[in-house]
Design an enzyme around this catalytic site. Structure first.
Site, short mmCIF file in Angstrom:
data_model
loop_
_atom_site.label_atom_id
_atom_site.label_comp_id
_atom_site.label_asym_id
_atom_site.label_seq_id
_atom_site.Cartn_x
_atom_site.Cartn_y
_atom_site.Cartn_z
CE LYS A 1 -3.92 -2.20 2.33
NZ LYS A 1 -4.72 -2.37 3.56
CD GLN B 1 -3.56 -4.10 6.61
OE1 GLN B 1 -3.69 -3.02 6.04
NE2 GLN B 1 -3.91 -5.24 6.05
CG ASP C 1 -9.69 0.35 5.29
OD1 ASP C 1 -9.32 0.05 4.15
OD2 ASP C 1 -9.15 -0.08 6.32
N1 GUN Z 1 -6.75 -6.36 6.21
C1 GUN Z 1 -6.97 -7.01 5.05
N2 GUN Z 1 -7.55 -6.19 4.16
C2 GUN Z 1 -7.70 -5.00 4.76
C3 GUN Z 1 -8.23 -3.74 4.35
O1 GUN Z 1 -8.70 -3.55 3.22
N3 GUN Z 1 -8.20 -2.76 5.28
C4 GUN Z 1 -7.72 -2.94 6.54
N4 GUN Z 1 -7.74 -1.91 7.39
N5 GUN Z 1 -7.22 -4.10 6.96
C5 GUN Z 1 -7.22 -5.10 6.07
#
Ligand code: GUN
Length: 282
Positions: free
Chosen positions: A53, A97, A120
Site C-alpha cells: 500500500k 490494518q 477504508d
Molecule cells: N486487512 C486485510 N484487508 C484489509 C483492508 O482492506 N483494510 C484494513 N484496514 N485491513 C485489512
C-alpha cells in the site's frame, strides 16, 4: 473460452489516472495528498499488504507514512495514535490494518477514526452512508470488485449474484453495492446448508471466505462471472477461494489470484485518499 480478468492491468490504469489528479492537487494546494497506514503487531501477511500500500501510494505521488506499533501496544495507546493522526494536517486519509493483535477491540478503533479521513470506508457513519446510498468513501475491496465486474462487461441489472462471506470489509458492503446496481443478491457463509446449489444459480459469484479452493469448478453455472477475493498461502503459493483450474472453460470470466482483486483494493485506497484530499481542499 474463459476471460481472465486482468486486475493488475486495470489497477495500473487507475493509478496512472490518479497520478495526474495527485499532481493537480499538489499544485493547487502546495502539498501532496497524505496517506497513513497504522500497523500494530507482527502479522506477516499484514506487513506485506502494508508495504504494498505504501509503495503504491508513493508511486502515484501520495505522501505515505507507515506507523508501526508493537504487538504489546495497548488499546488505549492505539486509540491515542488514531487521535493523533486524526489531528494531523498533512494526512488526508488513513487506515488501521486489520486484524489487530488478540484482545484489541477493532470496532472501537474503527469508530475512533475521523469519518472524513476514513481511507477504508468502514467507519459506522460511512457504512451508514453506503446503506443509505448517499456519497461517502466506500470500502476498497468492494469498490474494486464493482470496477472489475464493469471492466469484464458483466450485466448486473437483474443478475443473480451470490456473495460468499459476510465480513465487514468485503462481504456485507459488496452485497449492498451489487444491490445498488440492481442485482438480486444472496449472502452465503460458513453455515449455508447447500453452497453448491446456491453457486449453481448465480450469474455472478463473489467469494471472500478465506478457504482455499472452497468453490469447485463444477458448481459454477456456465457463463457466470467469478470474483475471487481469497488470498491463501498454500505450499508457498497464493491460491484463491475458487478452484481456478476447474472454473476455466465454465466461467465467462474469472479473476486470477494473485493479480485480480488484490491490486484493485490498493488502487481504490489510493482513490479514496486522493478524493479525501480533494474534498478537504474545496
Ligand atoms: N486487512 C486485510 N484487508 C484489509 C483492508 O482492506 N483494510 C484494513 N484496514 N485491513 C485489512
Amino acid at each position: 473460452m474463459t476471460d481472465i480478468i486482468d486486475g493488475k492491468g486495470l489497477a495500473a490504469r487507475i493509478r496512472r489516472e490518479l497520478t495526474q489528479e495527485c499532481a493537480d492537487i499538489t499544485a493547487r494546494r502546495g502539498r501532496p495528498p497524505g496517506l497513513a497506514v497504522v500497523l500494530c503487531g507482527d502479522d506477516p501477511g499484514s506487513a506485506t499488504y502494508v508495504r504494498n500500500k505504501a509503495k503504491a501510494a508513493t508511486e502515484v505521488g501520495i505522501l505515505s507514512e507507515v506507523i508501526r506499533r508493537p504487538a504489546t501496544h495497548s488499546q488505549a495507546e492505539l486509540l491515542a495514535d488514531v487521535d493523533q493522526v486524526n489531528a494531523r494536517p498533512d494526512i488526508d486519509a488513513f487506515l488501521v490494518q486489520l486484524p489487530l493483535p488478540a484482545g484489541m477491540d477493532a470496532n472501537a478503533v474503527i469508530e475512533r477514526i475521523a469519518p472524513e479521513k476514513d481511507g477504508d470506508g468502514i467507519h459506522p457513519l460511512n457504512l451508514g452512508r453506503l446503506m443509505m446510498g448517499v456519497p461517502g468513501p466506500r470500502p476498497c475491496t468492494p469498490q474494486g470488485i464493482l470496477a472489475l465486474l464493469d471492466y469484464a462487461c458483466t450485466e448486473l441489472k437483474g443478475a443473480r449474484a451470490v456473495v460468499i462471506g459476510r465480513s465487514l470489509i468485503v462481504g456485507k458492503p459488496v452485497a449492498l453495492l451489487l444491490q445498488e446496481r440492481h442485482a438480486t443478491v444472496t449472502m452465503c457463509h460458513s453455515r449455508t446448508t447447500n453452497l453448491a446449489d446456491e453457486v449453481a444459480r448465480a450469474d455472478v459469484v463473489v467469494v471472500a471466505a478465506g478457504k482455499p479452493r472452497l468453490v469447485r469448478g463444477e458448481w459454477i453455472k456456465p457463463g457466470a462471472t467469478v470474483i475471487d477475493v481469497g488470498t491463501n498461502r498454500v505450499n508457498d503459493k497464493w491460491v484463491g477461494d475458487v478452484d481456478f483450474d476447474g472454473a476455466i472453460g465454465r466461467a465467462q470470466a474469472i479473476t486470477p489470484v494473485p493479480g485480480g482483486v488484490g491490486p484493485m483494493t490498493i488502487a481504490m485506497l489510493l482513490a479514496n485518499t486522493v478524493r479525501a484530499a480533494s474534498l478537504r481542499h474545496r
